[in-house]
Design an enzyme around this catalytic site. Sequence first.
Site, short mmCIF file in Angstrom:
data_model
loop_
_atom_site.label_atom_id
_atom_site.label_comp_id
_atom_site.label_asym_id
_atom_site.label_seq_id
_atom_site.Cartn_x
_atom_site.Cartn_y
_atom_site.Cartn_z
N GLU A 189 -0.89 0.22 -4.34
CA GLU A 189 -1.33 -1.01 -4.52
C GLU A 189 -0.40 -1.77 -5.59
OE1 GLU A 189 -3.24 1.26 -3.97
OE2 GLU A 189 -4.70 0.54 -2.51
N HIS A 211 -16.22 1.98 -4.33
CA HIS A 211 -16.14 0.79 -3.27
C HIS A 211 -17.21 -0.17 -3.34
CE1 HIS A 211 -14.24 4.55 -1.35
NE2 HIS A 211 -13.76 3.68 -0.89
#
Lengths: 331, 599
Positions: free
Chosen positions: A60, A129
């Site tokens: 990322e 998450h």
Amino acid sequence: MSKIFMFDALRAATDEEMAKDPTVCVIGEDVGHYGGSYKVTKDLHSKYGDLRVLDTPIAENSFTGMAIGAAITGLRPIVEGMNMSFLLLAFNQISNNAGMLRYTSGGNFTLPLVIRGPGGVGRQLGAEHSQRLEAYFQAIPGLKIVACSTPYNAKGLLKSAIRDNNPVVFFEHVLLYNLQEEIPQEEYFLPLNKVEFVRKGKDITILTYSRMRHHVIQALPALLKEGYDPEVIDLISLKPLDIDSISISVKKTHKVLIVEECMKTAGIGAELIAQINEYLFDELDAPVVRLSSQDIPTPYNGSLEQATVIQPSQIVDSVKSIITSVKAIIT
Amino acid sequence: MAALTTMTAAGAVRAAARGGAPRARRVPVASRSVGGLQARPTSLARASGKVGVGAPAGAPVTSAPATTAAAAVSPGPRFHSAATPAARRRPRSTPLSETAAALPSYADGVVTSHGEATAPPRPPGTPTPPIKDYPHHPPPRVIHHPSAQHAFTKFTPRWAATPAQGPAPLPIPAYRLVDARGHFVAGATGAAGEGVGEDNILAGLGGRPRIEGLFRTMLRLREMDAVLTSAQRQGRVSFMMSTAGEEAAVIGAAAALRPDDEVLAQYREHGVLLHRGWGLAEFVNQCVGNVKGSCKGRQMPIHYGSVEHHFHTISSTLATQMPQAVGVAYALKLRHRLAAAKAALREDNGGDGGVGSCGSPRGNGGKSAPPAAVTTAVPTIAACFFGDGASSEGDAHAAFNFAPVLGTPTLFLCRNNGYAISTPASEQYASDGIAGRGPGYGMPAARIDGSDLLAVLSGIAAARAAVATTCRPFLVELLAYRQNAHSTSDDASRYRRDGERDAYIERADPVARLRALLHRRGWWMGASEEGVWRAAVRAEVVAALAAAEALPRPGWEDLFEDVYDAVPQGLVRQRDELGAHIARAVARAGGGSSAGGGP
């Protein structure tokens, strides 16, 4: 008008902008032939090629940095984070570079960049998450932050974000992708810095965003039945907060309830209350109440998870308690 | 803005409309329960009179409405109310003079820039105490370049780039054409088609005009650094970094690139801007931080940037420029493909080219075949400079992986100068330097003796050509030696062996080596002329510095510009608040006697 899923509305916005402007590109993991983890980029690669819908290796920090470099060099990249939690890996690039480079370069370099992806508590996805990071990014100077909540505002906001010449962090919610709504066929844009009035009222101002908007809407029947008349505002713009629209509402109702999914400490509500204190103190009949998740990692177990997210019944109770207590003074 | 400031008046109106009944928080500060965090009754209950407020005698609740009405008009007095009992005012903090005296001061020679206590300064002539001994450090007299894991750097007179994949002999030898004494090495061969031997190579690299010109640029850089470092010691510039020892590596690289190749640098690459024609005034304006500075006074000194010269503004965070360089290269590739595809369509259709597919990232038959007119080559590339220390950052790995996978024309240029502040390269990595990683990521790599300008010119020209024609990345490691400290904030003698610096200056100083070569060819201006020329450069820098200091600094009004493309309302409010505060401060300063006191 046509009925459309939220993920499809986001896809349509991306598609329209990529068709109009050849410098718009999408960068992320599995966005190409796989169509994106939530199908937001479905079939775009076959239309625009593997270079404009770019699949990247898993890093990322790298693809966010890449998007920053590309934005400086004349492209308009859309970075898709598979989950906003993972963008913590890109926090250095977002904070130290995306938010700063226009300023530290003396206005010479511009970054028309969109960073989008789902966040929020899903269905038993576990703590990593289920992050709500809006407040982490809210402090970064130089960024704009929006949170969409319906197919209609998702499409309009994403189109505006892509056309904006500043870095925009665009929060979606995992559980809202399958929401369906009728949206106009013709092209439309929504401003990035304005709230959305979900319901006009006069008894209390309820400030909310993202998935909690729908929990507030679910609480409405119970409230209306008992004669309450709440004004519901979807914040949409988390940075900057649309304090002008909020003040119009607070001047009318004099009571504020914040319903948010983020953790209580240093969440969006904390900043809202600070600004309301600064600008609207005299308008309040009661302290601002915020309903937020607790300061704990989100558990996996279903009922435990549900207990960490504000439910409509809590919203009903809170509205009643605020209004009742204020009425007690006035009468 | 107007809407917000009139709210207090509206609040008063509403209170009046309610018949003046006190609202909960109109209770003055004094009458709240003293002592802080104990559970207190809600303000609502208090106001309704149901719960006593525990106010000290002499501050009765009945005074509330009067205070309310007065307070309703302006928020200020409510919070600094005279009704606040003296006991609740916080005691004044320790005066600064007392705390300052408690700290050791620089003048005693006791405190270092990092705050640790050290021994008092040694009398002159006392030998330096030995620094910590590492078993793999050889004695200082042997030239051990700290940049490679192996004890001795091997040199090669022929360009020796490793293949992108497949076996690569380690350690990768360093490409060198000219030795420490300024003589061409045996077998010297140009890397970019210049040929074999001194005459061919010198001619192929541009001959006397170019080489001598670059020598002067290297001298210019050295003088500029020296003057600005002195300026920092004099307090005229807050921070400075020297490039001594790396002039050939950076200026040679800049000369081997095209002037419009995008450069993303770390912080020690001023030579690129100098070579590309950035004026001395620009350098000093940025360092001084005046209105004409490229960054409008918003960045530290050395953090140069110029759109016109294709030099991206330096960011202090290490290695963040590396994934960005991959992105810049990606953008160059995409834009070139789009332009080529459009041109091809126009040829085919006789009309305007449409927007469409522009080839796969892998360039050799991905999911969609590129149009016939699109070639692999790109006109300009992205060149990314970084240091040996920065190569350890996660962003470096990320960029090294992304560039070959996505097929971006990125030229990675590592300035391995042996140190990352105090960390020697031998403690930075266990691999064969940075070049040894190239094949691991699937990209070709090469190593160059960065003290040899000619090897840098030739080698980087070859690497650049490979990047531009194949649209694939290349990793080059330039061996250099950082002669001075990391910056003006550290003292290199604390972590460097005695004699190490002198040994490297004797054998690996790029300026001395090039001067020896020029002297041998009869291309050198001579000692006295060089002395005069350098003094003239120094004077030029000094004059530029004085001129820069005479220019005004940016005003506070500029603080809020360029955070976004337009100043949003929230920042307009903050700017107005700051403006009001400054106006008050100015009025207080100029306004003579006023009831001072408060902040």
